[in-house]
Design a protein around this motif. Sequence first.
Motif, PDB file in Angstrom:
ATOM      1  N   THR A  60       0.980  -1.441   0.027  1.00 59.52           N
ATOM      2  CA  THR A  60      -0.128  -0.329   0.087  1.00 59.52           C
ATOM      3  C   THR A  60       0.684   1.282  -0.413  1.00 59.52           C
ATOM      4  O   THR A  60       0.582   2.292  -0.764  1.00 59.52           O
ATOM      5  N   ARG A  61       1.711   1.458   0.686  1.00 56.70           N
ATOM      6  CA  ARG A  61       3.118   2.559   0.834  1.00 56.70           C
ATOM      7  C   ARG A  61       3.305   2.888  -0.866  1.00 56.70           C
ATOM      8  O   ARG A  61       3.414   3.575  -0.756  1.00 56.70           O
ATOM      9  N   LEU A  62       4.279   1.739  -0.362  1.00 56.03           N
ATOM     10  CA  LEU A  62       4.806   1.889  -2.253  1.00 56.03           C
ATOM     11  C   LEU A  62       3.976   2.275  -3.356  1.00 56.03           C
ATOM     12  O   LEU A  62       4.214   2.784  -4.605  1.00 56.03           O
ATOM     13  N   GLN A  63       2.765   1.831  -3.991  1.00 54.44           N
ATOM     14  CA  GLN A  63       1.433   1.849  -4.575  1.00 54.44           C
ATOM     15  C   GLN A  63       1.376   3.423  -4.367  1.00 54.44           C
ATOM     16  O   GLN A  63       1.282   4.420  -5.189  1.00 54.44           O
ATOM     17  N   GLN A  64       0.934   4.705  -3.034  1.00 57.82           N
ATOM     18  CA  GLN A  64       0.874   5.493  -2.924  1.00 57.82           C
ATOM     19  C   GLN A  64       2.068   6.161  -3.788  1.00 57.82           C
ATOM     20  O   GLN A  64       1.929   7.084  -3.837  1.00 57.82           O
ATOM     21  N   ARG A  65       3.379   5.742  -2.949  1.00 52.92           N
ATOM     22  CA  ARG A  65       4.497   6.793  -3.773  1.00 52.92           C
ATOM     23  C   ARG A  65       4.773   6.825  -5.291  1.00 52.92           C
ATOM     24  O   ARG A  65       5.127   7.778  -5.714  1.00 52.92           O
ATOM     25  N   VAL A  66       4.335   5.410  -5.838  1.00 53.18           N
ATOM     26  CA  VAL A  66       4.595   5.174  -7.180  1.00 53.18           C
ATOM     27  C   VAL A  66       3.800   5.874  -8.024  1.00 53.18           C
ATOM     28  O   VAL A  66       3.612   7.060  -9.125  1.00 53.18           O
ATOM     29  N   SER A  67       2.567   6.283  -7.507  1.00 57.48           N
ATOM     30  CA  SER A  67       1.073   6.752  -7.860  1.00 57.48           C
ATOM     31  C   SER A  67       1.629   8.422  -7.868  1.00 57.48           C
ATOM     32  O   SER A  67       0.842   8.545  -8.160  1.00 57.48           O
ATOM     33  N   ASP A  68       2.273   8.876  -6.812  1.00 55.69           N
ATOM     34  CA  ASP A  68       2.606  10.522  -6.524  1.00 55.69           C
ATOM     35  C   ASP A  68       3.424  10.355  -7.240  1.00 55.69           C
ATOM     36  O   ASP A  68       4.115  11.557  -6.743  1.00 55.69           O
ATOM     37  N   LEU A  69       4.468   9.664  -8.592  1.00 58.10           N
ATOM     38  CA  LEU A  69       5.489  10.509  -8.868  1.00 58.10           C
ATOM     39  C   LEU A  69       5.892  11.295  -9.448  1.00 58.10           C
ATOM     40  O   LEU A  69       6.651  11.915  -9.560  1.00 58.10           O
ATOM     41  N   ASN A  70       4.601  11.685 -10.632  1.00 55.87           N
ATOM     42  CA  ASN A  70       4.376  12.863 -11.122  1.00 55.87           C
ATOM     43  C   ASN A  70       4.339  14.349 -10.375  1.00 55.87           C
ATOM     44  O   ASN A  70       5.526  15.122 -10.426  1.00 55.87           O
ATOM     45  N   GLY A  71       3.950  14.075  -8.706  1.00 60.17           N
ATOM     46  CA  GLY A  71       4.230  14.476  -8.112  1.00 60.17           C
ATOM     47  C   GLY A  71       5.181  15.657  -7.390  1.00 60.17           C
ATOM     48  O   GLY A  71       6.040  16.322  -7.434  1.00 60.17           O
ATOM     49  N   GLU A  72       6.107  14.016  -7.317  1.00 63.89           N
ATOM     50  CA  GLU A  72       7.184  14.361  -6.814  1.00 63.89           C
ATOM     51  C   GLU A  72       8.426  14.320  -7.649  1.00 63.89           C
ATOM     52  O   GLU A  72       9.835  14.823  -7.551  1.00 63.89           O
ATOM     53  N   LEU A  73       8.607  14.406  -8.632  1.00 67.83           N
ATOM     54  CA  LEU A  73       8.946  13.649  -9.196  1.00 67.83           C
ATOM     55  C   LEU A  73       9.332  14.672 -10.361  1.00 67.83           C
ATOM     56  O   LEU A  73      10.274  14.544 -11.337  1.00 67.83           O
ATOM     57  N   TYR A  74       8.100  15.428 -10.682  1.00 65.27           N
ATOM     58  CA  TYR A  74       8.400  15.806 -12.472  1.00 65.27           C
ATOM     59  C   TYR A  74       9.119  17.066 -12.631  1.00 65.27           C
ATOM     60  O   TYR A  74       8.982  17.881 -12.010  1.00 65.27           O
ATOM     61  N   ALA A  75       9.723  17.901 -13.985  1.00 68.16           N
ATOM     62  CA  ALA A  75      10.281  18.426 -13.885  1.00 68.16           C
ATOM     63  C   ALA A  75       9.651  19.470 -14.928  1.00 68.16           C
ATOM     64  O   ALA A  75       9.866  18.940 -16.205  1.00 68.16           O
ATOM     65  N   ASP A  76       9.444  20.586 -14.729  1.00 65.82           N
ATOM     66  CA  ASP A  76       8.742  21.513 -16.186  1.00 65.82           C
ATOM     67  C   ASP A  76       9.887  21.493 -17.065  1.00 65.82           C
ATOM     68  O   ASP A  76      11.255  21.653 -16.698  1.00 65.82           O
ATOM     69  N   ALA A  77       9.702  21.221 -18.236  1.00 68.75           N
ATOM     70  CA  ALA A  77      10.647  21.382 -19.526  1.00 68.75           C
ATOM     71  C   ALA A  77      10.660  22.781 -20.153  1.00 68.75           C
ATOM     72  O   ALA A  77       9.325  23.579 -19.970  1.00 68.75           O
ATOM     73  N   PHE A  78      11.618  23.293 -20.305  1.00 73.01           N
ATOM     74  CA  PHE A  78      12.015  24.897 -21.139  1.00 73.01           C
ATOM     75  C   PHE A  78      11.183  25.792 -20.329  1.00 73.01           C
ATOM     76  O   PHE A  78      10.684  26.952 -20.415  1.00 73.01           O
ATOM     77  N   GLN A  79      12.179  25.530 -18.850  1.00 72.51           N
ATOM     78  CA  GLN A  79      12.021  26.906 -18.071  1.00 72.51           C
ATOM     79  C   GLN A  79      12.933  27.579 -18.101  1.00 72.51           C
ATOM     80  O   GLN A  79      12.812  28.778 -16.569  1.00 72.51           O
ATOM     81  N   TYR A  80      13.638  27.665 -18.796  1.00 72.12           N
ATOM     82  CA  TYR A  80      14.949  28.619 -19.144  1.00 72.12           C
ATOM     83  C   TYR A  80      14.557  29.966 -18.724  1.00 72.12           C
ATOM     84  O   TYR A  80      15.263  31.304 -17.907  1.00 72.12           O
ATOM     85  N   TRP A  81      13.937  30.220 -20.000  1.00 71.59           N
ATOM     86  CA  TRP A  81      13.514  31.566 -20.137  1.00 71.59           C
ATOM     87  C   TRP A  81      12.669  32.201 -19.780  1.00 71.59           C
ATOM     88  O   TRP A  81      12.889  33.427 -19.155  1.00 71.59           O
ATOM     89  N   PRO A  82      11.765  31.930 -19.072  1.00 74.59           N
ATOM     90  CA  PRO A  82      10.480  31.718 -17.988  1.00 74.59           C
ATOM     91  C   PRO A  82      11.303  32.350 -17.315  1.00 74.59           C
ATOM     92  O   PRO A  82      10.846  33.379 -16.320  1.00 74.59           O
ATOM     93  N   ARG A  83      12.386  31.525 -16.550  1.00 80.06           N
ATOM     94  CA  ARG A  83      13.117  31.894 -14.858  1.00 80.06           C
ATOM     95  C   ARG A  83      13.670  32.945 -15.396  1.00 80.06           C
ATOM     96  O   ARG A  83      13.726  33.719 -14.501  1.00 80.06           O
ATOM     97  N   LEU A  84      14.075  33.392 -16.492  1.00 80.75           N
ATOM     98  CA  LEU A  84      15.032  34.204 -16.490  1.00 80.75           C
ATOM     99  C   LEU A  84      14.176  35.592 -16.715  1.00 80.75           C
ATOM    100  O   LEU A  84      15.005  36.660 -16.071  1.00 80.75           O
ATOM    101  N   ASP A  85      13.512  35.773 -17.543  1.00 87.45           N
ATOM    102  CA  ASP A  85      12.185  36.294 -17.451  1.00 87.45           C
ATOM    103  C   ASP A  85      12.197  37.323 -16.010  1.00 87.45           C
ATOM    104  O   ASP A  85      12.252  38.128 -15.581  1.00 87.45           O
TER     105      ASP A  85
END
Length: 93
Positions: A60-85
């Motif tokens: 159960t604990r592992l399934q909860q962690r795996v189901s939240d992988l996007n929330g835990e590990l997702y990284a937005d792409a192409f953020q250089y220019w927005p951050r620079l701005d």
Amino acid sequence: MTIIELPKPVRAQAITSIQHYFEENMSEPIGELAAGLLLSFFIEEIGPVIYNHAISEAQTRLQQRVSDLNGELYADAFQYWPRLDARKRKNSR
């Protein structure tokens, strides 16, 4: 599933604990052999129930962690220019 085997020092401590329990809570003490046999019975009879419950909780604990992988590990792409701005706007204030 194989029978749960306790390391010798752990088994000896468990037997001592059973003997202590009998001294404190029962009308008669229990010897080392009888305590060892009682421990073996509990490990064989009840051990799988405890083991299965622990496995279920771990799943159960592992399934909860795996189901939240996007929330835990997702990284937005192409953020250089927005951050620079954003930094430029912050520095211009």
